[in-house]
Design a protein around this motif. Sequence first.
Motif, PDB file in Angstrom:
ATOM      1  N   GLU A  41     -22.170 -15.782  24.731  1.00 26.71           N
ATOM      2  CA  GLU A  41     -23.454 -15.904  24.933  1.00 26.71           C
ATOM      3  C   GLU A  41     -23.787 -17.413  25.271  1.00 26.71           C
ATOM      4  N   ASN A  42     -22.614 -18.224  25.090  1.00 21.82           N
ATOM      5  CA  ASN A  42     -23.150 -19.673  25.348  1.00 21.82           C
ATOM      6  C   ASN A  42     -21.763 -20.436  25.454  1.00 21.82           C
ATOM      7  N   TYR A  43     -21.685 -21.839  25.577  1.00 17.33           N
ATOM      8  CA  TYR A  43     -20.448 -22.304  25.599  1.00 17.33           C
ATOM      9  C   TYR A  43     -19.325 -22.079  24.794  1.00 17.33           C
ATOM     10  N   ILE A  44     -18.226 -21.825  25.508  1.00 13.21           N
ATOM     11  CA  ILE A  44     -16.766 -21.617  24.887  1.00 13.21           C
ATOM     12  C   ILE A  44     -16.304 -22.743  24.631  1.00 13.21           C
ATOM     13  N   TYR A  45     -15.843 -23.198  23.459  1.00 11.65           N
ATOM     14  CA  TYR A  45     -15.360 -24.534  23.165  1.00 11.65           C
ATOM     15  C   TYR A  45     -13.719 -24.369  23.290  1.00 11.65           C
ATOM     16  N   SER A  46     -13.108 -23.222  22.511  1.00 12.83           N
ATOM     17  CA  SER A  46     -11.726 -23.467  22.611  1.00 12.83           C
ATOM     18  C   SER A  46     -11.045 -21.846  22.385  1.00 12.83           C
TER      19      SER A  46
ATOM     20  N   ASN B 155       1.859 -12.805  24.068  1.00 13.68           N
ATOM     21  CA  ASN B 155       1.748 -12.951  25.513  1.00 13.68           C
ATOM     22  C   ASN B 155       0.330 -12.736  26.058  1.00 13.68           C
ATOM     23  N   GLY B 156      -0.495 -13.023  25.378  1.00 12.96           N
ATOM     24  CA  GLY B 156      -1.967 -12.954  25.636  1.00 12.96           C
ATOM     25  C   GLY B 156      -2.545 -11.685  25.321  1.00 12.96           C
ATOM     26  N   THR B 157      -1.733 -10.697  24.663  1.00  8.71           N
ATOM     27  CA  THR B 157      -2.387  -9.452  24.410  1.00  8.71           C
ATOM     28  C   THR B 157      -3.615  -9.620  23.397  1.00  8.71           C
ATOM     29  N   SER B 158      -3.413 -10.763  22.622  1.00  9.82           N
ATOM     30  CA  SER B 158      -4.092 -11.153  21.370  1.00  9.82           C
ATOM     31  C   SER B 158      -4.996 -12.314  21.766  1.00  9.82           C
ATOM     32  N   ILE B 159      -6.323 -12.382  22.098  1.00  5.02           N
ATOM     33  CA  ILE B 159      -6.603 -13.851  22.387  1.00  5.02           C
ATOM     34  C   ILE B 159      -7.955 -14.121  21.606  1.00  5.02           C
TER      35      ILE B 159
ATOM     36  N   ARG C 177     -22.060 -19.196  17.818  1.00  2.34           N
ATOM     37  CA  ARG C 177     -21.862 -19.226  16.416  1.00  2.34           C
ATOM     38  C   ARG C 177     -20.821 -18.147  16.250  1.00  2.34           C
ATOM     39  N   THR C 178     -20.001 -18.002  17.226  1.00  5.01           N
ATOM     40  CA  THR C 178     -19.078 -16.783  17.048  1.00  5.01           C
ATOM     41  C   THR C 178     -17.631 -17.004  17.143  1.00  5.01           C
ATOM     42  N   LEU C 179     -16.721 -16.444  16.587  1.00  2.15           N
ATOM     43  CA  LEU C 179     -15.481 -16.546  16.912  1.00  2.15           C
ATOM     44  C   LEU C 179     -15.137 -15.009  17.399  1.00  2.15           C
ATOM     45  N   ARG C 180     -14.474 -14.931  18.597  1.00  4.89           N
ATOM     46  CA  ARG C 180     -14.285 -13.409  19.066  1.00  4.89           C
ATOM     47  C   ARG C 180     -12.671 -13.351  19.126  1.00  4.89           C
ATOM     48  N   ILE C 181     -12.393 -12.062  19.123  1.00  2.11           N
ATOM     49  CA  ILE C 181     -10.833 -11.547  19.212  1.00  2.11           C
ATOM     50  C   ILE C 181     -10.866 -10.806  20.063  1.00  2.11           C
ATOM     51  N   TRP C 182      -9.949 -10.816  21.259  1.00  2.00           N
ATOM     52  CA  TRP C 182      -9.893  -9.928  22.463  1.00  2.00           C
ATOM     53  C   TRP C 182      -8.474  -9.297  22.308  1.00  2.00           C
TER      54      TRP C 182
ATOM     55  N   SER D 133     -12.621  -7.063  21.114  1.00  3.58           N
ATOM     56  CA  SER D 133     -12.666  -6.059  20.029  1.00  3.58           C
ATOM     57  C   SER D 133     -13.282  -6.443  18.697  1.00  3.58           C
ATOM     58  N   GLN D 134     -13.586  -7.709  18.510  1.00  5.15           N
ATOM     59  CA  GLN D 134     -14.047  -8.055  17.367  1.00  5.15           C
ATOM     60  C   GLN D 134     -15.118  -9.598  17.531  1.00  5.15           C
ATOM     61  N   THR D 135     -16.327  -9.553  16.656  1.00  7.88           N
ATOM     62  CA  THR D 135     -16.926 -10.646  16.870  1.00  7.88           C
ATOM     63  C   THR D 135     -17.165 -11.043  15.638  1.00  7.88           C
ATOM     64  N   ILE D 136     -17.108 -12.396  15.145  1.00  7.60           N
ATOM     65  CA  ILE D 136     -17.603 -12.731  13.775  1.00  7.60           C
ATOM     66  C   ILE D 136     -18.231 -13.803  14.023  1.00  7.60           C
ATOM     67  N   THR D 137     -19.605 -13.621  13.423  1.00  8.57           N
ATOM     68  CA  THR D 137     -20.500 -14.664  13.348  1.00  8.57           C
ATOM     69  C   THR D 137     -20.381 -15.434  12.322  1.00  8.57           C
TER      70      THR D 137
END
Length: 782
Positions: free
Chosen positions: A245-250, A256-260, A267-272, A278-282
Amino acid sequence: MSLLRASHDYQSAMAKPCYKLRTSLFGHTSDVRAVATFADGTIVSTSRDETARIWKPSGNGKDFEHTATLKGHSNFVTSVCVINPSERNPSGFIITGSHDKTIHIYVPDQPEPINIIKCHQDTVCKLRTGTKEGTFLSSSWDMSAKLWNLNDLSKPQLNLLGHTAAVWCVADLSNGLIVTGSADKLIIVWTSDGFVQHNLTGHTDCVRDICAISSNEFLSCANDATVRHWNASLGTCLGTYCGHENYIYSILALENGTSIFTCGEDRTLRIWNNTELSQTITLPTQSVWCLALLPNGDVVTGSSDGVVRIFSCNPELYADSETLQEFEQEVANVMLNAQQELGGIKVKDLPDAKALLQPGQRDGQTKIVNDGDVIRAYSWSQNEQKWIRIGDVMGASGGSAATSGKLLYNGIEYDYVFSVDIQDGVPPLKLPYNNGQDPWHVAQKFLHDNGLSQLFLDQVANFIIKNSQSAPVMKTDGQYADPLTGGSRYIPQMTANTAAQESARPAASNSSDTSVPSYIPHTKYLKLEQANLTQILEKIRELNAKQNDPFKVSNDKLESLVKLAGDQAPEQLKTNALTTLKTLLSWPDDVLFPVLDITRLAVLCKEVNDVLCTEELLQIVKKHIKPDALPSNQMLTFRLLANMFSHERGEKLCLNCKDEILKLLSELESLANKNNQVAISTYILNLTVALNKYNDTLGKTQCLNAMFSVLPRLNESEALFRTLVALGTLVSTTPNLEDRKNLIEAIRQSEVALNILHTMSDTTVPTNKLANCSKQIISLII
């Protein structure tokens, strides 16, 4: 078959354990801007506190211990990468980049660098370990990226020049191509010998990070809150993914890109997984700046609260239940604070628990609900297809959106970006500055870049020093000021002088805690009298030359205007000057600002106040505080009103017209300009003092209602402080017990006031004047 496989994939994703907090590492005293990991699990973190820290796994297999602090940089340490040990270099290397424009190379067991590279001309914002052994890459705000080989650090192997703004990120692929991303919104793919192969467009804002996912494909993230998937050799975009919902810094990836993994300003770490979120950690912080992966797949984050946190999907490594609960509670409180910063929360308006019967729209979506007599925060889990309670909301710790500190200029972050007016009718110039920079160096560059006279050097440097440091009790915002005229977009700074500041401090509290000052009641008028009369007069002369009769006056009459700001002028001269001032007050609105400025200074003189504070001046005042008035004129007019209280004639005029002024004030839709907010709050504070002086009960009620209207629109701390002092003063100095009870009951019934008081009071910092003032008011109304 495809449906069955899709179902199987979904069930597999559901079965995969979620990431949860493993441990938190405390030690840095400012933002953690970069993290990197060795193959043995050692973590290196770098910070705005000018250090890098080494953290090694402890014996229990879950925690880490701080083993060394690397020093040597003279400014923020903004980037880091590591070279793992090898036969040739058995200890490996730690490489750091800094705001001081240097790259330092360390061996892990030595706190001082073994080599310092001075090659970049600005902040080294990214370092990346190369795909070939013994190589690394750097990128900088100097619009370049470089490839280095540890065997020869005398010069870079490649010098990549092609971007037109800061190069925020760089990475090389195993096929030999190098990729850079920049604040110019462009990604460039370079050949192994340094030639441009592709210019990739698509991002609509600054490109912040890049990570490779194969020999020929990579991902990028940007301030536009998107992730993009690219084919490097073809120069094509293979997909765009949204979730933040805002700037992505890293951004980084494994398998091979299946987990990002991504993190950012929301304020979040997001797992793709397979490009699906698939998961959002605030996290309980404003900015999650950086990421790194440990060998076991655990994720390391660095954030703006100075904490390094590690998250694991291995349940055996999860933190204990008490630590997880504390973490979730911190997140819940920060979330409430963020909601309040977006406009305030009214408990009665919150949905009840029935709102949780509706599924969330996206992973990580948050809801705060009124669950009976408890306010709870929930987050939607896409994995589990349900709302997960993340904590009870106990209150917020204050703060504002401004604390995030994301001031961008030409794609570069600064602690301050001042706006400086040089010439009427010309857009203001930008003066960027970071804490820790040499003010004279920055001032010199500003003069050189904008072709300004060297005579202004000391003025600009001293302006930077003054406005980038903490200010006294009664202060104004220095973010929008003109160092060449002493004004804010010409308008003079509104910092009260020493005498005024002392008058703003009420008598000491009777409390036994003498270390906590008392701000209530406030009994003296604040005078806004700081000004650069020479510059104001020059501006009036300049504008006067453009006027036609009858609004144009002779230069000798203009000279007399400055005499109105003091008590030393002869009576006849003051009379003549007043005649001139009345003529100038008829100028068109767009050029009236310096005349209003000299008027607010003139009314500080009793003789001028007696003559000038009339119905005629009142009509001018009402015109320039209407909603459609120019913001600069609004601000100066409220300053004028505040100063009119200084003497009896102006005081009575302000009291007589208070109904109209307060009505116009409540009609102002926006108080966005910080200087306007401080001017308005000073007027309210002085009106409060006058109402108490004459014990105007009805006026106090009207003023209190105006405060309820203004308070939720204030985001400038000094303005909020002055308004709260006014509120507390109204209550504490009302002698009639019944009248005081009515005022207290009105405050108790105002959810706006109560929310702000409880929010501001929730801090343990003893020197926080907003907190102390709020606590004093709460003690009065309980």
